[in-house]
Design an enzyme around this catalytic site. Structure first.
Site, PDB file in Angstrom:
ATOM      1  N   LYS A 170      -5.347   2.724   3.122  1.00  0.00           N
ATOM      2  CA  LYS A 170      -5.466   3.924   2.962  1.00  0.00           C
ATOM      3  C   LYS A 170      -4.190   4.807   2.216  1.00  0.00           C
ATOM      4  O   LYS A 170      -4.344   6.030   2.030  1.00  0.00           O
ATOM      5  CB  LYS A 170      -5.682   4.819   4.521  1.00  0.00           C
ATOM      6  N   ALA A 193       4.139  -1.550   6.217  1.00  0.00           N
ATOM      7  CA  ALA A 193       5.398  -0.991   6.665  1.00  0.00           C
ATOM      8  C   ALA A 193       5.708  -0.985   8.070  1.00  0.00           C
ATOM      9  O   ALA A 193       6.497  -1.256   8.895  1.00  0.00           O
ATOM     10  CB  ALA A 193       5.944   0.263   5.971  1.00  0.00           C
ATOM     11  N   PRO A 227      -4.490   3.081   9.642  1.00  0.00           N
ATOM     12  CA  PRO A 227      -5.894   2.294   9.029  1.00  0.00           C
ATOM     13  C   PRO A 227      -5.241   1.563   7.733  1.00  0.00           C
ATOM     14  O   PRO A 227      -4.235   2.148   7.310  1.00  0.00           O
ATOM     15  CB  PRO A 227      -6.558   3.527   8.641  1.00  0.00           C
ATOM     16  N   GLU A 228      -5.678   0.445   7.293  1.00  0.00           N
ATOM     17  CA  GLU A 228      -5.131  -0.331   6.431  1.00  0.00           C
ATOM     18  C   GLU A 228      -6.043   0.232   5.244  1.00  0.00           C
ATOM     19  O   GLU A 228      -7.139   0.604   5.031  1.00  0.00           O
ATOM     20  CB  GLU A 228      -5.838  -1.782   6.594  1.00  0.00           C
ATOM     21  N   VAL A 249      -1.295   4.844   3.525  1.00  0.00           N
ATOM     22  CA  VAL A 249      -0.260   5.487   4.493  1.00  0.00           C
ATOM     23  C   VAL A 249       0.490   4.316   5.026  1.00  0.00           C
ATOM     24  O   VAL A 249       1.242   4.709   6.090  1.00  0.00           O
ATOM     25  CB  VAL A 249      -1.179   6.256   5.662  1.00  0.00           C
ATOM     26  N   SER A 250       0.892   3.354   4.249  1.00  0.00           N
ATOM     27  CA  SER A 250       1.955   2.315   4.660  1.00  0.00           C
ATOM     28  C   SER A 250       1.489   1.652   6.037  1.00  0.00           C
ATOM     29  O   SER A 250       2.601   1.648   6.903  1.00  0.00           O
ATOM     30  CB  SER A 250       3.461   2.942   4.764  1.00  0.00           C
ATOM     31  N   SER A 251       0.334   1.367   6.197  1.00  0.00           N
ATOM     32  CA  SER A 251       0.265   0.318   7.236  1.00  0.00           C
ATOM     33  C   SER A 251       0.915  -0.973   7.389  1.00  0.00           C
ATOM     34  O   SER A 251       1.303  -1.434   8.440  1.00  0.00           O
ATOM     35  CB  SER A 251      -1.443   0.014   7.278  1.00  0.00           C
ATOM     36  N   ASP A 306       8.566   3.625   2.179  1.00  0.00           N
ATOM     37  CA  ASP A 306       7.711   3.419   3.175  1.00  0.00           C
ATOM     38  C   ASP A 306       8.254   2.842   4.739  1.00  0.00           C
ATOM     39  O   ASP A 306       8.165   3.349   5.748  1.00  0.00           O
ATOM     40  CB  ASP A 306       6.471   2.311   3.116  1.00  0.00           C
TER      41      ASP A 306
END
Length: 900
Positions: free
Chosen positions: A563, A569, A560-561, A565-567, A612
């Site tokens: 968020k 990378a 998910p973008e 959590v490094s979408s 990331d």
């Protein structure tokens, strides 16, 4: 399939029939709806009927074309359509909020008013294009209703819900339920799926007749016959642009500039118009149906108002089921969204003639559609699913509903080799923003990942989209074409293409990163392409790779973008790995990560550290990657003990490392380091340092990373000397440069110094302690200590100004769970939580015992957070291998049919 209805024109005998009263509700969104309604209304009035138009559209749109005492205009706003921030951009969240304000909150009052009004005019029929509440009002008034449209707002808003959040989904169901009260739909060409309507009649195009010839128009406008004319309009949306003469080919003028060949936004904004216009004049009309839809619609409406009943012959069965599936798919695409379909919206398998269970069976595995020439999918469900989607695209070709899938189906030569790679996101367990200060970080690859499929082709064999073909007069120039799945979730364009020569200067050298940054910044909806295409430029600049073949890239991510959590990378690493494999380049996972960091820092312009990309490239499933960011020394992998588990909970507040808060905190840390070096240098030069500490002070004077300064030395020697904040101008006049190549100090800005400097120094110590505790003998004290370190980290983020209401709320919910009476039993519990990544929103990392009770508590936090905020948070749970461990797949379409 519904058939196109042909009907006799309204004859003289029609005018002898009783005068009827029509209440015609028209959405005020744009003029397109109103202008086509004018043509239908014109025919109704010419037959002697009275028409009351209810709309927020300007009155002149109707009265300019229709001069009759039988036309009545009632200016009322009953729906809002789409809210646009500019001519090209829809604000999806604002659109739903506006609809709530206009049509949901005052719903009872609206219905009461409309029912009373409909009865007062003695309406024979309610017609809607395509105002939802009008259908419900008609039903409440006991009046038949019909819709005339080619799209409905439940379909449009279903896409918006994915951005605005699950709590807005009820809007879609209410709109569709309103439409379901409509007796049937008069459907226009170019329609979208509309399962809310139980019966459909297809009619030809509704167009207004010509009043003047081509020559007459040119004479009135003063346009010579030898001049080609461009009409440029965005439906009344102001653009604020100035049309430059060089945008147009020679011999063209632009009449209005305020369409046709599709033009990508980047070329539109950059003024690359000439190839499209030259292509446009070569096209021939492709529509061969009728253009008397206005007359046809009026005849159907008249017959219906007079009491004629229609049997349901058209949109039942498989077609309606297909439409319902498509709309349902739109509403549940985003991970973590639950789908609840109202009973009235269900279509049974018996009606369609195909059991619903069979539908699932038919969409099963298509992995056999490809021969795997190299690599292994490792049994990863998401990889198998991605291969399924590729096989489906290869099978259906251009016969798909969604634009991004249409583009993807036309992207590859399916008989040629395709390279597939996979790179996960990452959960920042400890370390976070201390990475750019050289800290130890501990990172876990997420279960969610990005897949990239890459194919290289000789330019002469490259399949081109229509707008790209319009731009190319020869087929010997290598081009790049990219499709990004999930574009509708973040309001970005689904496709991107460019000539690879755009990355080259006239002297044959690659363009600078600065030029690339500005190149991708021209169009906000396509700036995402910098993460993908930027990998090519970095390979050109850093490894002297030259790309003489065209490249096709499909990117599909479940990370998910926004968020934290490094979408980004995961996209960079997956793409870089796929391009390298497709071109025979052997690049180690660590070097892939370092190259991808350059993409993000210099092409995208986001000042992130390298942790990331390292986690995405070098991580392993169910292990923490331990890395010292000086700049990227991997210490190894730390096994997550079997009694410990980590979760991520999304706060719903969008996070971006490109945001001003993150950048300001980073600048503050580098300013702090510069000051500490200056303080130490002054002490050394003055000879004030005691002999036994002089070497340490000399070391501090050349401090390369903040994290190499211990907490006790910082507190004893430098904490009292650092200011709480300083202006950019004051710092630069005294110290000059701050030593960070990816951020720029604003002279007029004010930067906090103490907290951003203190955080990485203490965070590095916390991460070292966390790593040691994690590998210690299992005990209650161990997990309590791990949790406490995470809480301390969270508080330090907040001191830096990188907290948020949502992430603080989640941490407090974890703390509340920890204090429950049963929290220290063997049933398990949660022990700590912290904000992750760049902060200012995003995801919270939670630590707890690996037990059913802990999972139940996570779900309880999810429920309580939704009750408090209206947002259902996505929960990250589980892990998967990094791109290096996954390797790559090389696949080729299998000509043999899959086994059943």
């Amino acid at each position: 399939m519904p058939t196109l209805l042909q009907t006799a024109p309204m004859s003289e005998s029609d005018s002898s029939r009783p005068s009827l009263v029509f209440a015609y509700y028209v959405t005020g969104h744009g003029f397109g709806h109103a202008t086509r309604v004018v043509e239908v209304v014109r025919h109704l009035i010419s037959s002697g009927h009275r028409v009351h138009v209810v709309s927020a559209a300007p009155e002149f749109v109707f009265t300019t074309e229709i001069h009759s005492p039988n036309l009545f205009i009632r200016n009322v706003l009953l729906d809002s359509g789409s809210v646009q921030s500019d001519a090209l951009t829809v604000d999806r969240r604002a659109s739903l909020e506006k609809y709530c304000e206009i049509a949901v909150e005052p719903r009872d009052s609206i219905l009461a008013t409309e029912v009373e009004w409909l009865k007062s005019i003695r309406a024979n029929l309610v017609v809607s294009d395509v105002v939802p509440i009008a259908c419900r009002a008609a039903a409440n008034a006991g009046i038949r209703s019909v819709c005339v449209t080619n799209f409905s707002w439940d379909f449009i808003y279903a896409e918006y819900v994915m951005v605005a959040g699950h709590h807005h989904q009820s809007i879609v169901w209410q709109i569709a339920e309103d439409y379901s009260h409509c007796e049937f739909l008069i459907r226009l060409p170019g329609h979208c799926p509309m399962p809310a309507f139980h019966d459909v009649i297809d009619i030809p195009l509704v167009v207004r007749p010509l009043h003047k010839s081509r020559d007459e128009v040119r004479r009135e406008l003063g346009v010579p016959d030898n001049v080609k004319l461009l009409i440029f309009n965005f439906g009344g949306q102001p653009t604020g642009w100035k049309l430059k003469e060089e945008y147009l080919p020679a011999g063209w003028i632009c009449l209005y500039y305020q369409g046709g060949v599709e033009m990508i936004r980047r070329d539109l904004l950059a003024g690359c118009w000439a190839p499209y216009l030259e292509r446009a004049v070569t096209l021939k009309p492709c529509y061969d149906g009728g253009i008397d839809g206005g007359e046809v619609a009026a005849k159907i409406l008249q017959d219906t108002a007079m009491g004629k009943k229609r049997s349901k012959l058209n949109i039942s069965g498989a077609r309606r089921l297909q439409d319902a599936i498509i709309l349902g798919f739109q509403l549940q695409r985003a991970p973590g969204r639950d789908l609840s379909v109202p009973e009235w919206y269900q279509v049974t398998g018996d009606e369609a003639g195909t059991p619903l269970a069979d539908q699932t069976q038919k969409s099963s595995k298509f992995v056999e559609g490809f021969e795997i020439l190299h690599g292994d999918h490792h049994g990863l469900i998401d990889t198998v699913s991605f291969l399924d989607s590729l096989a489906t695209l290869a099978k259906i070709g251009g016969h798909h509903q969604e634009r991004e899938h249409l583009a993807a189906a036309a992207l590859f030569n399916w008989e040629e080799d395709i390279v597939v790679t996979r790179a996960p996101g990452r959960l920042d367990v400890m370390g976070g923003i201390a990475d750019y200060s050289g800290s130890l970080v501990l990172l876990m690859p997420t279960r969610e990942a990005c897949h990239a499929a890459v194919q290289r082709n000789h330019p002469s064999k490259q399949k081109l989209w229509k707008h790209a073909e319009a731009r190319h007069h020869s087929r010997d120039t290598p081009i790049l074409e990219i499709v990004s799945f999930g574009s509708e979730l973040s309001n970005r364009g689904p496709t991107f293409d460019m000539d690879l020569s755009d990355f080259m200067e006239e002297d044959g050298k690659p363009i600078s990163y600065e030029k690339a940054y500005h190149y991708f910044s021209k169009d906000p909806s396509q700036k995402w392409a910098a993460y993908v295409a930027g990998t090519i430029l970095v390979l050109m600049r850093e490894m002297n790779v030259r790309f003489e073949y065209s490249i096709s890239i499909l990117v599909s991510s479940t990370v998910p973008e926004g968020k934290g959590v490094s979408s980004s990378a995961s996209v960079e690493v997956a793409t870089m790995s796929a391009i390298a494999a497709a071109h025979g380049l052997e690049i180690s996972p660590r070097d892939v990560a370092l190259l991808c960091q350059k993409v993000e820092n210099y092409v995208v312009g986001a000042p992130c550290g390298v942790m990331d990309q390292m986690a995405s490239a070098c991580g392993e499933a169910n292990k923490l990657l331990a890395m010292i960011c000086q700049p990227a020394e991997i210490l190894g992998l730390v096994e997550i003990p079997s009694h410990v588990r980590f979760w991520g909970i999304d706060s719903g507040i969008r996070h971006s490392v490109g945001g001003s808060d993150y950048g300001s905190v980073r600048i503050g840390a580098f300013i702090g380091k510069t000051m500490i070096r200056s303080f130490a240098s002054s002490e050394t030069n003055s000879g004030e340092a005691e002999e036994e500490s002089s070497e340490l002070v000399e070391y501090d004077a050349s401090l390369d990373y903040l994290c190499n300064l211990s907490p006790h030395r910082f507190q004893a020697l430098y904490a009292s000397k650092l200011p709480q904040s300083i202006t950019g101008e004051e710092f630069m006049e005294t110290y000059g440069d701050h030593g960070d190549s990816v951020t720029t100090i604003d002279r007029k800005g004010t930067y906090h110094i103490m907290a951003p400097t203190k955080h990485p120094i203490y965070e590095n110590f916390r991460v070292q302690a966390f790593k040691a505790l994690l590998t210690a003998t299992p005990s209650e004290e161990q997990v309590i200590g791990l949790g406490e370190l995470m809480y301390q980290c969270h508080n330090s983020y907040s001191a830096c100004g990188l907290g948020s209401d949502g992430t603080d709320r989640l941490v407090r919910l974890v703390q509340k769970m920890e204090k429950l009476k049963h929290s220290k039993t063997e049933n398990g519990t949660l022990y700590g939580a912290k904000i992750t990544g760049g902060g200012s929103g995003g995801t919270v990392c939670v630590i707890g015992r690996s037990s059913l009770r802990s999972s139940e508590q996570i779900l309880e936090i999810q429920r309580k957070y939704k009750e408090a905020t209206g947002f259902m948070p996505y929960v990250f749970e589980g892990s998967s291998p990094g791109a290096g461990k996954f390797g790559y797949l090389k696949i080729r379409k299998n000509s043999a049919p899959p086994s059943t």
